[in-house]
Design a protein around this motif. Structure first.
Motif, PDB file in Angstrom:
ATOM      1  N   LEU A   3       0.983  -0.987  -0.025  1.00  0.00           N
ATOM      2  CA  LEU A   3       0.102  -0.189  -0.103  1.00  0.00           C
ATOM      3  C   LEU A   3       0.861   1.158   0.311  1.00  0.00           C
ATOM      4  O   LEU A   3       1.875   1.699   0.471  1.00  0.00           O
ATOM      5  N   THR A   4       0.448   2.208  -0.852  1.00  0.00           N
ATOM      6  CA  THR A   4       1.416   3.706  -0.831  1.00  0.00           C
ATOM      7  C   THR A   4      -0.119   4.289  -1.035  1.00  0.00           C
ATOM      8  O   THR A   4      -0.742   4.575  -1.028  1.00  0.00           O
ATOM      9  N   LYS A   5       0.626   6.087  -0.626  1.00  0.00           N
ATOM     10  CA  LYS A   5       0.023   6.934  -0.731  1.00  0.00           C
ATOM     11  C   LYS A   5       0.812   8.396  -1.174  1.00  0.00           C
ATOM     12  O   LYS A   5       2.038   7.898  -0.530  1.00  0.00           O
ATOM     13  N   GLU A   6      -0.374   9.235  -2.356  1.00  0.00           N
ATOM     14  CA  GLU A   6       0.737  10.056  -3.124  1.00  0.00           C
ATOM     15  C   GLU A   6       0.186  11.090  -3.160  1.00  0.00           C
ATOM     16  O   GLU A   6      -1.236  10.726  -3.257  1.00  0.00           O
ATOM     17  N   VAL A  28      -4.722   6.630  -2.101  1.00  0.00           N
ATOM     18  CA  VAL A  28      -3.975   5.032  -1.912  1.00  0.00           C
ATOM     19  C   VAL A  28      -4.503   4.484  -2.725  1.00  0.00           C
ATOM     20  O   VAL A  28      -4.902   4.504  -3.358  1.00  0.00           O
ATOM     21  N   MET A  29      -3.435   3.221  -3.431  1.00  0.00           N
ATOM     22  CA  MET A  29      -3.051   2.984  -3.969  1.00  0.00           C
ATOM     23  C   MET A  29      -2.070   1.459  -3.731  1.00  0.00           C
ATOM     24  O   MET A  29      -1.250   1.479  -2.204  1.00  0.00           O
ATOM     25  N   GLU A  30      -2.670   0.848  -4.179  1.00  0.00           N
ATOM     26  CA  GLU A  30      -2.867  -0.790  -3.895  1.00  0.00           C
ATOM     27  C   GLU A  30      -1.986  -1.766  -5.458  1.00  0.00           C
ATOM     28  O   GLU A  30      -2.813  -2.052  -5.786  1.00  0.00           O
ATOM     29  N   ASP A  31      -0.057  -1.863  -5.177  1.00  0.00           N
ATOM     30  CA  ASP A  31      -0.409  -2.358  -6.265  1.00  0.00           C
ATOM     31  C   ASP A  31       0.205  -1.435  -7.232  1.00  0.00           C
ATOM     32  O   ASP A  31       0.353  -2.364  -8.998  1.00  0.00           O
ATOM     33  N   GLY A  32      -0.270   0.135  -7.212  1.00  0.00           N
ATOM     34  CA  GLY A  32       0.261   1.453  -8.169  1.00  0.00           C
ATOM     35  C   GLY A  32      -1.538   0.803  -8.760  1.00  0.00           C
ATOM     36  O   GLY A  32      -1.888   2.010 -10.043  1.00  0.00           O
TER      37      GLY A  32
END
Length: 92
Positions: A3-6, A28-32
């Motif tokens: 999980l990433t947040k940009e 909020v992204m999961e694997d792009g």
């Protein structure tokens, strides 16, 4: 499965009297792949009034693209017109 947040400035608009409207997207992204997104808007004015004195707006904390657009757009005539509009709205 990461999980990433940009947070990115994804829209910049110049309004009729020279104000620059900025939209910031938080994703909020999961694997792009985007799982969730939200937006925040704020407006940056060509001039700032403190008491009875007008000055240039400090844009040093804005995104570089916002700074470039503001610097290209905020000519002396745009600032003068904006100041006159605000003064006319706030005069009794």
């Amino acid at each position: 499965m990461a999980l990433t947040k940009e947070t990115v400035v994804d829209k910049i608009e110049v309004l009729e009297m020279g104000q620059v409207q900025v939209r910031t997207a938080t994703r909020v992204m999961e694997d792009g792949a985007v799982l969730s997104s939200s937006f925040h808007r704020h407006v940056v004015e060509p001039s700032t009034k403190t008491g009875d004195t007008w000055g240039d707006t400090d844009i040093s904390s804005e995104d570089g693209r916002v700074q470039a657009i503001a610097n290209a757009t905020w000519t002396d005539s745009v600032k003068t017109a904006y100041r006159a509009m605000i003064d006319a709205q706030t005069s009794p």
